[in-house]
Motif scaffolding. Sequence first.
Motif, PDB file in Angstrom:
ATOM      1  N   UNK A  44       0.790  -1.232   0.000  1.00 16.82           N
ATOM      2  CA  UNK A  44       0.000   0.000   0.000  1.00 16.82           C
ATOM      3  C   UNK A  44       0.824   1.285   0.000  1.00 16.82           C
ATOM      4  N   UNK A  45       1.969   1.324   0.692  1.00 18.09           N
ATOM      5  CA  UNK A  45       2.753   2.563   0.752  1.00 18.09           C
ATOM      6  C   UNK A  45       3.195   2.957  -0.658  1.00 18.09           C
ATOM      7  N   UNK A  46       2.923   4.195  -1.083  1.00 17.74           N
ATOM      8  CA  UNK A  46       3.265   4.580  -2.460  1.00 17.74           C
ATOM      9  C   UNK A  46       4.764   4.663  -2.724  1.00 17.74           C
ATOM     10  N   UNK A  47       5.541   5.089  -1.695  1.00 13.39           N
ATOM     11  CA  UNK A  47       6.943   5.414  -1.962  1.00 13.39           C
ATOM     12  C   UNK A  47       7.694   5.496  -0.645  1.00 13.39           C
ATOM     13  N   UNK A  48       8.918   4.974  -0.638  1.00 12.65           N
ATOM     14  CA  UNK A  48       9.813   5.116   0.514  1.00 12.65           C
ATOM     15  C   UNK A  48      11.120   5.723   0.045  1.00 12.65           C
TER      16      UNK A  48
ATOM     17  N   UNK B  47      10.273  13.556  -2.903  1.00 12.07           N
ATOM     18  CA  UNK B  47       9.082  13.255  -2.104  1.00 12.07           C
ATOM     19  C   UNK B  47       7.859  13.972  -2.668  1.00 12.07           C
ATOM     20  N   UNK B  48       7.998  15.252  -2.982  1.00 11.28           N
ATOM     21  CA  UNK B  48       6.849  16.012  -3.468  1.00 11.28           C
ATOM     22  C   UNK B  48       6.404  15.534  -4.849  1.00 11.28           C
ATOM     23  N   UNK B  49       7.357  15.150  -5.701  1.00  7.77           N
ATOM     24  CA  UNK B  49       6.991  14.652  -7.028  1.00  7.77           C
ATOM     25  C   UNK B  49       6.244  13.331  -6.919  1.00  7.77           C
ATOM     26  N   UNK B  50       6.721  12.446  -6.037  1.00 11.43           N
ATOM     27  CA  UNK B  50       6.035  11.167  -5.834  1.00 11.43           C
ATOM     28  C   UNK B  50       4.648  11.378  -5.246  1.00 11.43           C
TER      29      UNK B  50
ATOM     30  N   UNK C 223       3.096   8.160 -11.820  1.00 12.97           N
ATOM     31  CA  UNK C 223       4.250   8.384 -12.695  1.00 12.97           C
ATOM     32  C   UNK C 223       5.536   7.789 -12.126  1.00 12.97           C
ATOM     33  N   UNK C 224       5.456   7.197 -10.944  1.00 14.24           N
ATOM     34  CA  UNK C 224       6.639   6.603 -10.325  1.00 14.24           C
ATOM     35  C   UNK C 224       7.161   5.404 -11.105  1.00 14.24           C
ATOM     36  N   UNK C 225       6.248   4.565 -11.570  1.00 12.87           N
ATOM     37  CA  UNK C 225       6.611   3.206 -11.957  1.00 12.87           C
ATOM     38  C   UNK C 225       6.613   2.991 -13.463  1.00 12.87           C
ATOM     39  N   UNK C 226       7.725   2.505 -13.951  1.00 13.28           N
ATOM     40  CA  UNK C 226       7.848   2.029 -15.326  1.00 13.28           C
ATOM     41  C   UNK C 226       8.003   0.512 -15.242  1.00 13.28           C
ATOM     42  N   UNK C 227       6.872  -0.186 -15.169  1.00 12.64           N
ATOM     43  CA  UNK C 227       6.899  -1.606 -14.848  1.00 12.64           C
ATOM     44  C   UNK C 227       7.663  -2.434 -15.869  1.00 12.64           C
ATOM     45  N   UNK C 228       7.586  -2.051 -17.131  1.00 11.18           N
ATOM     46  CA  UNK C 228       8.263  -2.834 -18.153  1.00 11.18           C
ATOM     47  C   UNK C 228       9.769  -2.878 -17.981  1.00 11.18           C
ATOM     48  N   UNK C 229      10.324  -1.913 -17.240  1.00 18.14           N
ATOM     49  CA  UNK C 229      11.774  -1.872 -17.049  1.00 18.14           C
ATOM     50  C   UNK C 229      12.279  -3.085 -16.280  1.00 18.14           C
TER      51      UNK C 229
END
Length: 639
Positions: A318-322, A425-428, A434-440
């Motif tokens: 659940x946490x979006x970003x650390x 932090x503010x961008x996330x 927009x954080x995740x590029x899963x295909x990478x």
Amino acid sequence: MSRQASRPTHPVEAAVDEGFMRSVVEQMSAIGSSPLGFRVAGTPEEDEVCALLADTMRSIGLEDVRLEPVPVDGWRFRGAALEAAGESFPCASFGGSPPTPPGGIEAQLVFAGRGSRQELERVGVAGRIVLVDWPGDHFLWPSLTAAEATHAGALAVVCACLPGGRFYQMDGALGAFDGIWIGGSVPLATIAGDHALRLIELQRSGSVPARLTLEVELRPGVNGHNTAGTIPGRRSGPPIVVAGHHDGWFSGSFDDATGVASTLGIAKAMLDAGHVPERPILFGSHTAEEYGLADSAFDWLIGASWRVNEEHRNWGRSVPFYLNIEGSGMPLPMFIDTPPELRRFCRRVCGSARRDGLLPYGVQYGVPRTGTEQWPYLAAGIPSLNVNTLPRSYWRTQYHTQYDTTEIVSFADLVRETRLYARFVMTADAAPEALLNLGARASDLRHHGRLEVARAAGFETQHVDAALTRYETVASTGADWLALRAAFATVARTLESIHARDKQSTLHLQALLDVESLDAALDALERENLGAAARAAARSGRNRLARHVGREVFELDAARHRPGHPGFGWAAKARTTPSPGLWEELASLRGEPGSRAPGPWLASSLRRKRAASARELQRRLDRIAAVFERAARRLELGS
């Protein structure tokens, strides 16, 4: 290269307060259990620093400030010295080492090189204090040498990192580390390399009577604490998390009082600027990053692991970003450890930061490492970054020594770096989708997963390729944030693993190395090249240790790396590989005294263990295919 001045482009960045962060670093650095410092988990000094941080959090306006208890084994350093040749040489120690008796240990001091079993036997260490050179080898940790010396009858071990070693390369530098301690071993102290050289020369000229005193308090089964305080968001939900670690060896100013100061510096800047985030942001610090579990091969990262795996088990999905902040505040390139999925996000943020003068020395990217608290968050399934400006020169000289003080911190650079961290932090927070590029991740596995090697060795990988292709295709079509986040967690919680040297890896790579090593050993054995067979076999698992330690210590080490051991700790979430143990085979190949003579049994044993490793490798390849298929289905449902 020109160094343009940084230009804060957001009120939060402009509000970063140098004086505040300096005060946090100075106050934390002043707390210690001895004149050398040391604020270690589960000690009164940690209690003091946690109280300081909680008070600071309240004073700047954070809400829901709390201390979260973490079960640890405390280790409180009070002082150490080695008296020899009419001098008293200051010493330190590694976390977990037991103390000497109150009056110390008196015995002859002998130098035993790197402390291998052969060197210990040759010197004859029974009833003596043993001086050894540890070159900084992460595989052959001093705790293994101490255990081997104990079995040889030594009374204590004194460890130095002599000139040319990986750590402690400053005059008079004392060293400390987590002990990865083996219960029942004799006390271990550390001494400066230049002092050790003097003692080695004296010992070569004749006997050197010595007395070692190591004063520590072992505090099993106590509580350390993680700290936390929150800025509420416009909406409720799982928080973004930002943290460093508040424990430290010696003064621990750079590592990691600066990380904690930067964490709180971001929080204060947001509050001072009146910034209200979209979602809650939890600012905190962890206990026991350096040490916190006795008789364990995994005695570090205890606080962060407890937070994500016990205290907040729901965070993994659940946490979006650390954001993990390690040592910061040097005029050097920014080092960012990132999983493949966050690399594009990093480049975008760093591109704007470079234009605004926040990256005057550039940026270097690396992979997540088990040496930082990013790793347990990532292994739990949380999108995460580790940031720092830890240069190689610092690792070799000041790292984990008494020279890690406030004097080496550039607070002007800490301000600049904290502005960059705030931007992450503010961008996330503004756009987590927009954080995740899963295909990478699929691309990274194709390029670095050595699937072609497994295929050439006869393993089934077509289903892995098919699953990666499906995952890449679905990931490129777009999905909502919850589906993206769920897919990331599904993949990370399976692929993130550690190899036999307890460092980060991918789920199948250690098993593949084991198969390759055993194939090479069998090929050399067929050619009757026993030396080549031994060298190849030693590359599998932790078998390199067989040359350095005796069978009893080798098997102790193996037991500590198996699930079910009381000290297995966070490695239970690390998807370790059951590599083969080859003590008997290696002893035979090397012709060691008392070993079994080479014969048909040797090839039979290696083939049997190769077959077990092959089954494990195929099982892990199958699991990788299954997890990418499952993640693709999650994305399809969220499209």
